[in-house]
Motif scaffolding. Structure first.
Motif, short mmCIF file in Angstrom:
data_model
loop_
_atom_site.label_atom_id
_atom_site.label_comp_id
_atom_site.label_asym_id
_atom_site.label_seq_id
_atom_site.Cartn_x
_atom_site.Cartn_y
_atom_site.Cartn_z
N GLY A 91 10.15 15.78 52.36
CA GLY A 91 10.96 15.63 53.57
C GLY A 91 12.37 15.14 53.33
N GLU A 92 12.85 15.11 52.10
CA GLU A 92 14.15 14.50 51.79
C GLU A 92 15.27 15.52 51.69
OE1 GLU A 92 12.55 10.59 49.37
OE2 GLU A 92 12.57 12.54 48.34
N TYR A 93 16.41 15.21 52.32
CA TYR A 93 17.54 16.13 52.30
C TYR A 93 18.24 16.16 50.96
CZ TYR A 93 21.06 12.43 52.32
OH TYR A 93 21.85 11.37 51.96
N GLN A 94 18.23 15.02 50.24
CA GLN A 94 18.91 14.93 48.95
C GLN A 94 18.03 15.55 47.86
OE1 GLN A 94 17.42 12.40 50.51
NE2 GLN A 94 17.00 10.65 49.19
N ARG A 95 18.57 15.75 46.69
CA ARG A 95 17.84 16.45 45.64
C ARG A 95 16.66 15.64 45.11
NH1 ARG A 95 22.05 19.84 41.86
NH2 ARG A 95 20.05 20.57 41.05
N TYR A 96 16.78 14.34 45.10
CA TYR A 96 15.69 13.50 44.60
C TYR A 96 15.83 12.11 45.18
CZ TYR A 96 19.21 11.54 41.46
OH TYR A 96 20.35 10.93 40.97
N SER A 97 14.74 11.36 45.13
CA SER A 97 14.78 9.95 45.55
C SER A 97 14.24 9.03 44.47
CB SER A 97 13.96 9.75 46.83
OG SER A 97 12.60 10.08 46.61
N LEU A 98 13.63 9.61 43.44
CA LEU A 98 13.06 8.80 42.36
C LEU A 98 13.53 9.34 41.02
CD1 LEU A 98 11.08 6.63 41.25
CD2 LEU A 98 9.31 8.40 41.29
N LYS A 99 14.13 8.46 40.23
CA LYS A 99 14.47 8.77 38.85
C LYS A 99 13.52 7.95 37.98
CE LYS A 99 18.27 8.50 35.46
NZ LYS A 99 19.70 8.10 35.23
N LEU A 100 12.67 8.64 37.25
CA LEU A 100 11.67 7.99 36.40
C LEU A 100 12.16 8.05 34.97
CD1 LEU A 100 8.77 6.75 36.32
CD2 LEU A 100 7.96 9.08 35.84
N THR A 101 12.37 6.89 34.35
CA THR A 101 12.99 6.81 33.03
C THR A 101 12.10 6.09 32.03
OG1 THR A 101 15.22 6.82 33.99
CG2 THR A 101 15.00 5.99 31.75
N GLU A 102 11.91 6.73 30.88
CA GLU A 102 11.15 6.12 29.80
C GLU A 102 11.87 4.88 29.30
OE1 GLU A 102 9.28 7.24 25.40
OE2 GLU A 102 10.39 8.75 26.56
N SER A 103 11.10 3.80 29.09
CA SER A 103 11.67 2.53 28.68
C SER A 103 10.61 1.74 27.91
CB SER A 103 12.15 1.74 29.90
OG SER A 103 12.54 0.43 29.56
N TYR A 115 19.65 19.27 48.89
CA TYR A 115 18.60 20.05 48.24
C TYR A 115 18.53 21.45 48.83
CZ TYR A 115 13.93 21.43 46.72
OH TYR A 115 12.84 22.11 46.18
N VAL A 116 18.43 22.44 47.97
CA VAL A 116 18.19 23.82 48.38
C VAL A 116 16.89 24.26 47.72
CG1 VAL A 116 19.04 26.19 48.38
CG2 VAL A 116 20.66 24.28 48.60
N ALA A 117 15.88 24.52 48.52
CA ALA A 117 14.56 24.82 47.98
C ALA A 117 14.54 26.19 47.32
CB ALA A 117 13.52 24.77 49.10
N GLU A 172 12.59 29.68 46.12
CA GLU A 172 11.79 30.57 46.97
C GLU A 172 10.36 30.05 47.15
OE1 GLU A 172 10.92 33.43 49.56
OE2 GLU A 172 12.92 33.14 48.68
N HIS A 173 9.73 29.58 46.09
CA HIS A 173 8.32 29.18 46.20
C HIS A 173 8.12 27.87 46.96
CE1 HIS A 173 9.51 26.68 42.78
NE2 HIS A 173 8.39 26.01 42.92
N LEU A 174 9.22 27.15 47.25
CA LEU A 174 9.13 25.91 48.02
C LEU A 174 9.89 26.00 49.35
CD1 LEU A 174 9.54 23.27 45.18
CD2 LEU A 174 7.44 23.89 46.38
N ARG A 175 10.30 27.20 49.72
CA ARG A 175 11.07 27.37 50.95
C ARG A 175 10.18 27.13 52.16
NH1 ARG A 175 14.91 32.31 50.64
NH2 ARG A 175 15.66 30.92 48.99
N MET A 225 11.97 21.28 52.58
CA MET A 225 11.08 21.84 51.59
C MET A 225 9.70 21.96 52.18
SD MET A 225 10.14 20.21 47.82
CE MET A 225 8.46 19.63 48.11
N ARG A 226 8.94 22.95 51.78
CA ARG A 226 7.58 23.06 52.32
C ARG A 226 6.70 21.94 51.76
NH1 ARG A 226 4.19 26.73 48.53
NH2 ARG A 226 2.57 26.18 50.01
N ASN A 227 5.76 21.53 52.57
CA ASN A 227 4.78 20.53 52.17
C ASN A 227 3.71 21.25 51.36
OD1 ASN A 227 2.77 18.61 51.97
ND2 ASN A 227 2.87 17.98 54.12
#
Length: 335
Positions: free
Chosen positions: A46-58, A122-124, A126-129, A137-139
């Motif tokens: 449901g998010e308009y931006q490209r991502y909300s979580l950046k997961l980083t190895e540490s 975010y621009v979905a 085809e498979h997530l449109r 984005m489709r659920n």
């Protein structure tokens, strides 16, 4: 209206990158949007931006940084000037995947933060449109199918100092809080919008600095939250607190640990606050001793555990929960 709009994304650190990624993708149902070196960028449907979580190895767990988006380029400059006056500013960098230049700083407890304005929509593919134009984005229905990042809860040695910084410098509204009988402020629920909270500070019982309590993701219904608990059970995710209702802010919750040791929440409900004269509602020590809204006792680990681990007891608790247990951090002073 505040100069700042909302929390754009959060970076979470993990010593178990593949296992943590599997949790966010398979259990929470998030989508991998981008990969870059040690980091994977994930989004909810449901998010308009490209991502909300950046997961980083540490080498350890905890918060990498939290990013907040401004309403405009001018609003960004105003908040940067206020932060620089506070003495907590660090400086500009050129940006990261999905957003332009960012101004970095810390709060009074040493949590790394940044402000941005320029951000990709975010621009979905085809498979997530989605079928509807007003959904980004489709659920996919995978896992808990979390809809969006809801809030970030940070541990702090001095809650009052962080709350004042958030309200006076960043422009958050202070909706609810906890004040003990001795006058100490041990919790602050803050928001940039009508939502009951977007940023929370709670007292770090270990006396450490810059630690993460939890990150929360939203689902639309209580039933989805209950279903997430069943998924946690099936996937072997340690459930710290089974679904119930918070007294503060009124949200419905489920708490568990992702494999890197970080506490995660699936949440829904809670108050919307429209009153422009809303004053902070301060809960007393006696009221909070009653537990959650329906009388469920708050588990003891909720008061003391955070990431990265601060003491050997934190490491022992993580081991008992079956998640990564790095050595306790030596970061007991502000950064």
């Amino acid at each position: 209206m505040s100069d700042l709009a909302h929390i754009h994304h959060v970076e979470v650190l993990t010593p178990t990158p593949q296992a943590s990624l599997d949790f966010y993708v398979d259990v929470l149902g998030m989508e991998v949007e981008h990969r870059d070196g040690p980091s994977v960028y994930l989004r909810s449907w449901g998010e308009y931006q490209r991502y909300s979580l950046k997961l980083t190895e540490s080498r350890t767990s905890g918060l990498g940084h939290m990013a907040i988006r401004a309403w405009s380029a001018e609003a960004l400059e105003r908040r940067v000037a206020a932060i620089e006056t506070s003495g907590l500013g660090i400086g500009w960098h050129d940006g990261d995947h999905g957003h332009g230049k960012a101004y970095t700083f810390t709060d009074p407890d040493g949590h790394a933060m940044e402000l941005i304005w320029e951000a990709d929509r975010y621009v979905a593919p085809e498979h997530l449109r989605p079928a509807l134009r007003n959904v980004p984005m489709r659920n996919t229905g995978r896992g808990a199918a979390v809809k969006r990042l809801d809030h970030v809860n940070l541990l702090a040695a001095d809650v009052a100092a962080c709350r004042r910084f958030a309200t006076d410098v960043l422009g958050f509204r202070h909706y609810e809080g906890i004040q003990l009988d001795n006058g100490d402020e041990t919790g602050a629920w803050l928001s940039l919008s009508i939502a009951a909270h977007e940023l929370i500070y709670v007292h770090d019982a270990r006396g450490a600095h810059g630690r993460l309590h939890h990150v929360a993701f939203w689902v639309d219904t209580r039933e989805e939250c209950l279903r997430a608990a069943d998924l946690f059970l099936d996937y072997g995710v340690h459930i710290e607190a089974a679904p119930s209702k918070h007294a503060v802010a009124g949200g419905f919750f489920l708490y568990g640990f992702e494999p890197g040791g970080n506490r995660m929440e699936v949440t829904t409900g809670g108050h919307f606050l429209y009153d422009p004269e809303q004053q902070p509602l301060m809960w007393t020590e006696a009221e909070r001793a009653k537990g959650q809204a329906w009388g469920v006792r708050t588990v003891e680990s909720f008061h003391v555990y955070g990431t990265p681990p601060a003491v050997e007891a934190d490491r022992a608790y993580a081991l008992a929960a079956g998640v990564a247990a790095p050595a306790p951090t030596t970061r007991t002073e502000k950064r």
